[in-house]
Write an enzyme that holds these catalytic residues in place. Structure first.
Site, PDB file in Angstrom:
ATOM      1  N   ARG A 147     -13.224 -16.943   2.329  1.00 37.49           N
ATOM      2  CA  ARG A 147     -13.081 -16.823   0.878  1.00 37.49           C
ATOM      3  C   ARG A 147     -11.908 -17.689   0.424  1.00 37.49           C
ATOM      4  NH1 ARG A 147     -10.201 -12.278  -2.363  1.00 37.49           N
ATOM      5  NH2 ARG A 147     -10.574 -13.086  -4.454  1.00 37.49           N
ATOM      6  N   HIS A 205      -8.027 -17.409  -9.310  1.00 35.96           N
ATOM      7  CA  HIS A 205      -7.077 -16.557  -8.582  1.00 35.96           C
ATOM      8  C   HIS A 205      -5.689 -16.757  -9.210  1.00 35.96           C
ATOM      9  CE1 HIS A 205      -6.642 -14.272  -4.594  1.00 35.96           C
ATOM     10  NE2 HIS A 205      -5.435 -14.253  -5.124  1.00 35.96           N
ATOM     11  N   GLU A 220      -8.712  -9.812  -9.210  1.00 37.74           N
ATOM     12  CA  GLU A 220      -7.740  -8.797  -9.639  1.00 37.74           C
ATOM     13  C   GLU A 220      -7.235  -8.974 -11.067  1.00 37.74           C
ATOM     14  OE1 GLU A 220      -4.575  -8.470  -6.850  1.00 37.74           O
ATOM     15  OE2 GLU A 220      -5.880  -7.936  -5.188  1.00 37.74           O
ATOM     16  N   TYR A 267      -5.814  -2.550  -0.182  1.00 34.47           N
ATOM     17  CA  TYR A 267      -4.623  -2.537   0.668  1.00 34.47           C
ATOM     18  C   TYR A 267      -4.032  -1.147   0.765  1.00 34.47           C
ATOM     19  CZ  TYR A 267      -4.496  -7.645   0.231  1.00 34.47           C
ATOM     20  OH  TYR A 267      -4.788  -8.978   0.292  1.00 34.47           O
ATOM     21  N   GLU A 318     -10.613  -8.451   0.263  1.00 35.38           N
ATOM     22  CA  GLU A 318      -9.279  -8.581   0.839  1.00 35.38           C
ATOM     23  C   GLU A 318      -8.862  -7.259   1.453  1.00 35.38           C
ATOM     24  OE1 GLU A 318      -6.057 -10.052  -1.659  1.00 35.38           O
ATOM     25  OE2 GLU A 318      -7.422 -11.471  -2.628  1.00 35.38           O
TER      26      GLU A 318
HETATM   27  C1  GBH Z   1      -3.588  -9.423  -3.405  1.00 37.34           C
HETATM   28  O1  GBH Z   1      -3.031  -8.571  -4.362  1.00 37.34           O
HETATM   29  C2  GBH Z   1      -3.764 -10.819  -3.952  1.00 37.34           C
HETATM   30  O2  GBH Z   1      -5.088 -11.047  -4.362  1.00 37.34           O
HETATM   31  C3  GBH Z   1      -3.325 -11.898  -3.004  1.00 37.34           C
HETATM   32  O3  GBH Z   1      -3.233 -13.116  -3.681  1.00 37.34           O
HETATM   33  C4  GBH Z   1      -2.038 -11.490  -2.348  1.00 37.34           C
HETATM   34  O4  GBH Z   1      -1.469 -12.492  -1.573  1.00 37.34           O
HETATM   35  C5  GBH Z   1      -2.318 -10.273  -1.503  1.00 37.34           C
HETATM   36  O5  GBH Z   1      -2.876  -9.256  -2.262  1.00 37.34           O
HETATM   37  C6  GBH Z   1      -1.098  -9.694  -0.806  1.00 37.34           C
HETATM   38  O6  GBH Z   1      -0.180  -9.240  -1.731  1.00 37.34           O
HETATM   39  O7  GBH Z   1       5.115  -5.493  -8.162  1.00 37.34           O
HETATM   40  O8  GBH Z   1       5.253  -3.250  -7.281  1.00 37.34           O
HETATM   41  O9  GBH Z   1       3.879  -3.699  -9.229  1.00 37.34           O
HETATM   42  C7  GBH Z   1      -2.833  -7.245  -3.910  1.00 37.34           C
HETATM   43  C8  GBH Z   1      -2.610  -6.299  -5.031  1.00 37.34           C
HETATM   44  C9  GBH Z   1      -1.361  -5.894  -6.944  1.00 37.34           C
HETATM   45  C10 GBH Z   1      -0.275  -5.987  -4.836  1.00 37.34           C
HETATM   46  C11 GBH Z   1      -0.038  -6.038  -7.632  1.00 37.34           C
HETATM   47  C12 GBH Z   1       1.058  -6.102  -5.500  1.00 37.34           C
HETATM   48  C13 GBH Z   1       2.235  -5.521  -7.502  1.00 37.34           C
HETATM   49  C14 GBH Z   1       3.119  -4.481  -6.930  1.00 37.34           C
HETATM   50  N1  GBH Z   1      -1.329  -6.512  -5.642  1.00 37.34           N
HETATM   51  N2  GBH Z   1       0.976  -5.455  -6.797  1.00 37.34           N
HETATM   52  S1  GBH Z   1       4.451  -4.222  -7.989  1.00 37.34           S
END
Ligand code: GBH
Length: 447
Positions: free
Chosen positions: A77, A121, A166, A296, A353
């Protein structure tokens, strides 16, 4: 030994995104993205790192695809950088950008790797941001033209499309929470409008694939919906989680999957509901082929006395990856797809992911023994397997990420790769998790 086998034809892959790996941020006519701009504001990104070079994938993609092939990765991807195709967001096309992705896609296919292409993205052309960005309808309109352009250019070889990655990260966190570019703090009404414009862009992306993608092209969206995990797996708490998943994601996935702004949306947004024009809803809710989930982590939920959901705070000491937002909750991989199936009856789901961010350090002999990442991903896959067994229609899994890369606000810290990137030499080294994942993919079962 009871083998933990996955369904035949299950898709295994890895994922990455253009702004995080390509570099060449201003080369061959590429326009500035909002992240190129944001990263230059001192103090925004750890170490004041920027995206200028990243993993230099722009120049090194042949070697990267050769390594993917060695690791048995057959699905990848990737994302296309909008400002490489339309440097100003709309208007003049940059032929060099089209040429680059033509070479890149041909190279992948020659290595036996199937592309799964994300159209957006987060790297919005800065020129569009200067005209209002996601607050304005011109952005989804420009996205529609961009989507049509890339589907026409690459649709002969790309059969799997993902419209957006996202929504949360370029709507509420960007316009309502200051922490993502453009870093604004607008009111609820504006934030809801950015969501609506994101949904419109998604709809236009779907339309582009339907009109120009050829008969066997598939399209869906990828979201990081917040996943409520019932803290006790019994009926009342599961019911509470079903209610919570709608409420927590009311502005993003609910309109797409319900096909309307429901009563619940209006109850929760009140006078701040988005303005909607005739035809928008039809566009937003046009049928897609799959639903993509980035999983995640999650939140724990329990039922209150009256059955309504209560989101529980995390106690101090709750285990996380080195990325502190990443609370280790493998059960999210069970409940995410399970709840999406039970609440919205989605027929096909891909995990687009999943992974974990740690500050890996090579051993003296240069190995990367990422037992923590391997352990978490393995636990997530056990839960994924349990979910499939209980009827979740999960057709594939993409591990984030192929290699360590630009981790947004965390710069080049919090590595997510299964290959280690040495940023001073650009050498990639498969970590222990890569050797393990190779076996999983090959055997189509947990090892
Ligand atoms: C993904 O986001 C992304 O799609 C990718 O690009 C990225 O590299 C990967 O995960 C790893 O991070 O600042 O405390 O509010 C994952 C979901 C949503 C995680 C926003 C971090 C912000 C946390 N993300 N979140 S905070």
């Amino acid at each position: 030994m009871n083998a933990i086998k996955f369904p035949p034809n299950f898709i295994w892959g890895t994922a990455a995104a253009a702004p995080q790996i390509e570099g060449a941020a201003f080369l061959d006519g590429k326009g500035e993205s909002v992240w190129d701009r944001f990263a230059r504001i001192p103090g925004k990104v750890v170490g004041d790192a920027n995206l200028d070079v990243a993993c230099d994938h722009y120049h090194r993609y042949p070697d990267d695809f050769a390594l993917m092939r060695e690791l048995g990765i057959k699905h990848y991807r990737l994302s296309i950088a909008w400002p490489r195709i339309f440097p100003q967001g709309d208007g003049e096309l940059n032929q060099a950008g089209i040429d680059f992705y033509n070479r890149l896609i041909d190279c992948m296919l020659a290595e036996g790797i199937q592309p799964w292409v994300t159209m957006f993205h987060w790297d919005l052309p800065q020129a569009l941001e200067d005209r209002g960005g996601w607050r304005e309808r011109l952005t989804p309109e420009a996205f529609g033209v961009y989507a049509e352009t890339i589907v026409k250019a690459f649709g002969d070889r790309v059969k799997h499309w993902i419209t957006l990655n996202e929504m949360r990260c370029f709507t509420i966190l960007a316009y309502g929470d200051t922490i993502r570019p453009p870093g604004l703090n607008e009111g609820e009404k504006v934030v809801n409008q950015t969501y609506h414009h994101a949904l419109l862009a998604h709809g236009l992306g779907v339309q582009a694939v339907r009109q120009h993608g050829g008969e066997n092209a598939q399209v869906g969206i990828t979201d990081d919906c917040i996943i409520p995990v019932p803290v006790i797996e019994t009926e009342p708490h599961i019911k509470a989680a079903e209610q919570a998943i709608r409420e927590l994601n009311i502005r993003s996935i609910d309109p797409i999957l319900k096909g309307e702004y429901t009563e619940l949306y209006h109850t929760l947004t009140g006078e701040n509901a988005a303005n909607v024009e005739p035809g928008d809803i039809e566009l937003i809710s046009a049928p897609t082929d799959f639903f993509g989930m980035n999983i995640y982590t999650g939140v724990y939920v329990r039922a209150k006395e009256d059955g309504s959901p209560e989101i529980l705070p995390f106690p101090s000491g709750y285990p996380t990856a080195d990325a502190p937002w990443l609370k280790l909750i493998p059960q999210a991989m069970y409940w995410g797809p399970k709840l999406i199936k039970s609440v919205y009856d989605v027929p096909s789901i891909y995990i687009t992911e999943s992974g974990a961010g740690y500050d890996d350090v090579p051993t003296e002999t240069g190995e990367i023994l990422d037992l923590h990442r391997r352990q978490y991903v393995r636990q997530c896959l056990m839960e994924l397997h349990r979910s499939i067994g209980d009827g979740s229609p999960i057709e594939g899994y993409f591990l984030w990420s192929f290699m360590d890369n630009f981790e947004w606000l965390d710069g080049y810290t919090k590595r997510f790769g299964i290959c280690y990137t040495d940023y001073s030499t650009q050498k990639r080294t498969p970590k222990l998790s890569a050797h393990w994942y190779k076996e999983v993919m090959q055997q189509n079962q947990l090892v």
